[in-house]
Scaffold this active site. Structure first.
Site, PDB file in Angstrom:
ATOM      1  N   GLU A   1      -4.944  -6.749  14.617  1.00 24.87           N
ATOM      2  CA  GLU A   1      -4.448  -5.420  14.256  1.00 24.87           C
ATOM      3  C   GLU A   1      -5.593  -4.407  14.328  1.00 24.87           C
ATOM      4  O   GLU A   1      -5.369  -3.225  14.579  1.00 24.87           O
ATOM      5  CB  GLU A   1      -3.829  -5.449  12.842  1.00 24.87           C
ATOM      6  CG  GLU A   1      -2.855  -4.294  12.597  1.00 24.87           C
ATOM      7  CD  GLU A   1      -2.008  -4.457  11.340  1.00 24.87           C
ATOM      8  OE1 GLU A   1      -0.776  -4.623  11.449  1.00 24.87           O
ATOM      9  OE2 GLU A   1      -2.570  -4.419  10.236  1.00 24.87           O
TER      10      GLU A   1
ATOM     11  N   GLY B   1      -4.900  -1.889   4.978  1.00 28.14           N
ATOM     12  CA  GLY B   1      -4.097  -3.026   4.504  1.00 28.14           C
ATOM     13  C   GLY B   1      -4.776  -4.364   4.761  1.00 28.14           C
ATOM     14  O   GLY B   1      -4.874  -5.214   3.874  1.00 28.14           O
ATOM     15  N   ARG B   2      -5.277  -4.545   5.974  1.00 29.53           N
ATOM     16  CA  ARG B   2      -5.885  -5.839   6.327  1.00 29.53           C
ATOM     17  C   ARG B   2      -7.282  -6.005   5.747  1.00 29.53           C
ATOM     18  O   ARG B   2      -7.926  -7.026   5.951  1.00 29.53           O
ATOM     19  CB  ARG B   2      -5.878  -6.027   7.842  1.00 29.53           C
ATOM     20  CG  ARG B   2      -6.524  -4.890   8.616  1.00 29.53           C
ATOM     21  CD  ARG B   2      -6.188  -4.951  10.095  1.00 29.53           C
ATOM     22  NE  ARG B   2      -6.666  -3.801  10.831  1.00 29.53           N
ATOM     23  CZ  ARG B   2      -6.002  -2.655  10.982  1.00 29.53           C
ATOM     24  NH1 ARG B   2      -4.817  -2.507  10.414  1.00 29.53           N
ATOM     25  NH2 ARG B   2      -6.494  -1.668  11.693  1.00 29.53           N
TER      26      ARG B   2
ATOM     27  N   LYS C   1       0.844  -1.204   0.000  1.00 27.59           N
ATOM     28  CA  LYS C   1       0.000   0.000   0.000  1.00 27.59           C
ATOM     29  C   LYS C   1       0.877   1.251   0.000  1.00 27.59           C
ATOM     30  O   LYS C   1       0.683   2.162  -0.784  1.00 27.59           O
ATOM     31  CB  LYS C   1      -0.917  -0.039   1.223  1.00 27.59           C
ATOM     32  CG  LYS C   1      -1.819   1.170   1.348  1.00 27.59           C
ATOM     33  CD  LYS C   1      -2.799   1.000   2.499  1.00 27.59           C
ATOM     34  CE  LYS C   1      -3.490   2.325   2.769  1.00 27.59           C
ATOM     35  NZ  LYS C   1      -4.445   2.259   3.870  1.00 27.59           N
TER      36      LYS C   1
ATOM     37  N   HIS D   1      -5.998 -33.509  16.990  1.00 27.82           N
ATOM     38  CA  HIS D   1      -4.924 -34.415  17.394  1.00 27.82           C
ATOM     39  C   HIS D   1      -3.740 -33.666  17.981  1.00 27.82           C
ATOM     40  O   HIS D   1      -2.647 -34.227  18.082  1.00 27.82           O
ATOM     41  CB  HIS D   1      -4.510 -35.289  16.211  1.00 27.82           C
ATOM     42  CG  HIS D   1      -5.632 -36.159  15.755  1.00 27.82           C
ATOM     43  ND1 HIS D   1      -5.872 -37.402  16.284  1.00 27.82           N
ATOM     44  CD2 HIS D   1      -6.632 -35.931  14.868  1.00 27.82           C
ATOM     45  CE1 HIS D   1      -6.959 -37.920  15.716  1.00 27.82           C
ATOM     46  NE2 HIS D   1      -7.437 -37.034  14.853  1.00 27.82           N
TER      47      HIS D   1
ATOM     48  N   GLU E   1      10.427  -4.646   4.670  1.00 27.63           N
ATOM     49  CA  GLU E   1      10.508  -6.037   4.195  1.00 27.63           C
ATOM     50  C   GLU E   1      10.253  -6.106   2.689  1.00 27.63           C
ATOM     51  O   GLU E   1      11.001  -6.726   1.935  1.00 27.63           O
ATOM     52  CB  GLU E   1       9.450  -6.912   4.908  1.00 27.63           C
ATOM     53  CG  GLU E   1       9.712  -7.151   6.370  1.00 27.63           C
ATOM     54  CD  GLU E   1       9.102  -6.077   7.271  1.00 27.63           C
ATOM     55  OE1 GLU E   1       8.869  -4.938   6.788  1.00 27.63           O
ATOM     56  OE2 GLU E   1       8.898  -6.373   8.451  1.00 27.63           O
TER      57      GLU E   1
ATOM     58  N   LYS F   1       9.289  -0.668  14.263  1.00 28.05           N
ATOM     59  CA  LYS F   1       9.889  -0.354  12.951  1.00 28.05           C
ATOM     60  C   LYS F   1      10.965   0.722  13.117  1.00 28.05           C
ATOM     61  O   LYS F   1      12.050   0.633  12.540  1.00 28.05           O
ATOM     62  CB  LYS F   1       8.820   0.170  11.986  1.00 28.05           C
ATOM     63  CG  LYS F   1       7.786  -0.840  11.555  1.00 28.05           C
ATOM     64  CD  LYS F   1       6.853  -0.205  10.519  1.00 28.05           C
ATOM     65  CE  LYS F   1       5.639  -1.075  10.244  1.00 28.05           C
ATOM     66  NZ  LYS F   1       4.637  -0.426   9.406  1.00 28.05           N
TER      67      LYS F   1
HETATM   68  O1  F6P Z   1       3.144  -3.076   9.826  1.00 26.44           O
HETATM   69  C1  F6P Z   1       1.784  -3.244   9.659  1.00 26.44           C
HETATM   70  C2  F6P Z   1       1.317  -2.891   8.285  1.00 26.44           C
HETATM   71  O2  F6P Z   1       1.267  -1.515   8.140  1.00 26.44           O
HETATM   72  C3  F6P Z   1      -0.015  -3.525   7.981  1.00 26.44           C
HETATM   73  O3  F6P Z   1      -1.075  -2.817   8.464  1.00 26.44           O
HETATM   74  C4  F6P Z   1       0.031  -3.652   6.505  1.00 26.44           C
HETATM   75  O4  F6P Z   1      -0.918  -4.567   6.035  1.00 26.44           O
HETATM   76  C5  F6P Z   1       1.446  -4.104   6.308  1.00 26.44           C
HETATM   77  O5  F6P Z   1       2.189  -3.391   7.271  1.00 26.44           O
HETATM   78  C6  F6P Z   1       2.024  -3.886   4.934  1.00 26.44           C
HETATM   79  O6  F6P Z   1       2.005  -2.558   4.554  1.00 26.44           O
HETATM   80  P1  F6P Z   1       2.205  -2.139   3.045  1.00 26.44           P
HETATM   81  O7  F6P Z   1       1.123  -2.752   2.245  1.00 26.44           O
HETATM   82  O8  F6P Z   1       2.142  -0.646   3.031  1.00 26.44           O
HETATM   83  O9  F6P Z   1       3.552  -2.642   2.603  1.00 26.44           O
END
Ligand code: F6P
Length: 541
Positions: free
Chosen positions: A354, A268-269, A207, A385, A213, A505
């Site tokens: 979240e 995002g979620r 987003k 199980h 990452e 972060k």
């Molecule tokens: O760190 C949490 C978060 O901001 C989530 O809410 C989001 O889904 C995820 O990181 C990834 O964010 P982006 O889509 O901006 O890379």
């Protein structure tokens, strides 16, 4: 300032009521009321909810509905659907419902109808997907795309991966999907193992297009691809982006003609049905993808229009409040009886935790009550199980949602009967258990009898759908989205921000250069963090 939840009339009525029913036993409740199992149910958007095996009476449900009304759940829901900026800490509208609104619906943000833009992106996604799926879009060397690698994390990963697994039956077998989320280089290596770069398409899903990452993995992917194909210009045919941030996409080197956008009013979620679903569409095709959206929309309409008494997400959300705040349960299990829904609990973890893991209410006050529960789960029958023992006989109360389907996906109908027999049996065993007399009547030796007693009275919701289709998956996800909404509205928290993830972060960014500095370079953290970083530096040297 709004009234604190615990001071409301409905809350106090529920507290008094809780004292009367907290020891009520499901055996007795069912024995005294032959129609309970038929009555405490609701149906909507082709999903069936049996909530009769909960530790509730009709009065409990009535009082929970009073609570929802007193807390303005319906008004807040309507405000969301109207595009009001109910995400108050980010001053944003919350309009994932617009992502699945049929063309022609009018939903405004700041006076502008957003539905046409949604459909414009959907149409572009469809055209692109068709092209990749029919071989019209080829890689740099002219080869057809055989693997799509989605690089993204959190909401830009969990939904697509969950859906890819869930909709296995609907995939194009000629196009495999792989996922890279973790900044651990092992994740990228494993995901690209054995791939032919000439047949690989990367979707950079983010987003913000700034997430550490994702941007790290995107850079690694670019190097990997250029290294293998030996030509920078190959990027154009092997990288597309999904983002709200055109500028960053351009800076990364992806042609914005190959970018699929979405908007700040999609959390995002809550984004697996935005352009973040591009990998899903590539795999199952545009028609199935639209069926998925139709499923979401059917549940949106149910949530928007059904009276709370028969409103599945509202009931599910209120039952969560009941256990979370009155029984003080800490966790909620979600057990899909469908191997293909293996990643559904992980998806729900982000969606719920979240969203509702918050400690401050909409007025900025520390809450004086519990908010979001811990969500966890595994598919049945696997869970039976491993950890079900604790749910049956442990000392903790763990309400569970059991999700099942009437029709099998697999050709083996008998195996589906076995699966569903377990599904029904677990709910029965959890609710009714086994008394000492029953254990003894089976001829169990005395030394063993007490250990075989099952107290029962363990609550479950049964969620039953016809078949795990794209449509059904849409309804299921939207069911939980709106259940989360209902909980957040009762707790009067902002379910749409996520400030809690920021500090970690920021601290990581500060630590990154420290890890490659000289062993004795000064550090300014606490004594534990300092010592750990020194140990790491020494170890890697
Ligand atoms: O760190 C949490 C978060 O901001 C989530 O809410 C989001 O889904 C995820 O990181 C990834 O964010 P982006 O889509 O901006 O890379």
């Amino acid at each position: 300032m709004s009234q604190q939840l615990t001071e409301t009339q409905a809350w106090q009525a529920l507290e008094a009521h809780y004292q009367n029913v907290k020891d009520a036993d499901l055996r007795t409740l069912f024995a005294e009321d032959g129609e309970r199992g038929e009555r405490l149910t609701a149906e909507g958007a082709e999903l069936f909810l049996d909530f009769s095996k909960n530790r509730v009476t009709d009065e409990t449900i009535r009082l929970l509905l009073d609570l929802a009304r007193e807390r303005g759940v319906e008004a807040r829901r309507d405000a969301m659907f109207r595009g009001e900026k109910i995400n108050i800490t980010e001053r944003r509208a919350v309009l994932h419902v617009a992502l699945r609104a049929p063309a022609g619906t009018r939903i405004e943000v700041d006076g502008q109808d957003v539905v046409p833009e949604v459909h414009e992106v959907l149409d572009r996604m469809s055209a692109f997907s068709e092209k990749v799926r029919n071989g019209g879009w080829t890689g740099h060397t002219g080869k057809r795309i055989r693997t799509v690698v989605n690089i993204g994390i959190g909401g830009s990963y969990l939904g697509p991966e969950m859906a890819y697994r869930a909709l296995r039956e609907y995939r194009d077998p000629a196009l495999a999907l792989r996922f890279v989320s973790n900044v651990d280089g092992a994740n990228f290596e494993a995901a690209t193992e054995g791939l032919d770069a000439a047949e690989t398409l990367f979707i950079i899903s983010s987003k913000t297009f700034t997430t550490l990452e994702t941007m790290t993995n995107a850079g690694v992917a670019r190097e990997w691809l250029v290294g293998k194909l030996g030509d920078e210009s190959a990027i154009a045919k092997h990288f597309v982006a999904v983002s709200t941030n055109t500028e960053e996409v351009r800076k990364f080197g992806i042609d914005t003609a190959n970018m699929f956008g979405f908007w700040d009013w999609v959390g995002g979620r809550y984004s697996m049905d935005s352009a973040i679903g591009l990998s899903t569409m590539l795999s199952i095709g545009p028609d199935n993808y639209r069926a998925l959206l139709a499923g979401f929309h059917a549940m949106d309409e149910h949530f928007r229009t059904a009276p709370l008494e028969r409103n599945l997400p509202a009931l599910l959300g209120l039952l969560t409040v009941w256990y979370n705040n009155f029984f003080r349960m800490e966790t909620l299990g979600v057990m899909p009886y469908a191997a293909d829904l293996a990643r559904f609990p992980a998806y729900l973890q982000q969606l719920q935790m979240e969203s509702n893991g918050k400690h401050v209410d909409l007025d900025g006050r520390h809450v004086t009550y519990e908010t979001g529960p811990i969500i966890w789960g595994e598919p049945g029958t696997d869970g039976q199980h491993s950890f079900f023992q604790l749910i049956h006989q442990g000392t903790k109360l763990i309400p569970c949602d059991l999700i099942g389907f009437i029709k099998p996906l697999s050709a083996n109908a008998h195996q589906h009967d076995l699966l569903m027999a377990n599904f029904f049996a677990q709910a029965e065993a959890l609710a009714f258990g086994k008394t000492l007399d029953e254990v003894k009547a089976e001829g169990t030796p005395d030394y063993q009898a007490p250990f075989r007693v099952m107290d029962g009275n363990r609550p479950t919701n049964i969620i039953l759908a016809d078949k795990l289709t794209p449509h059904a998956l849409g309804t299921l996800v939207a069911l939980y989205e709106h259940s989360v909404f209902t909980q957040g509205a009762v707790w009067q928290i902002d379910s749409f921000d996520q400030w809690g993830v920021e500090l970690g972060k920021v601290l990581a960014k500060r630590i990154i250069p420290e890890l490659s500095a000289a062993g004795d370079a000064p550090l300014g953290h606490d004594s534990s963090t300092n010592a750990l970083i020194r140990r790491y530096r020494a170890g890697k040297a």
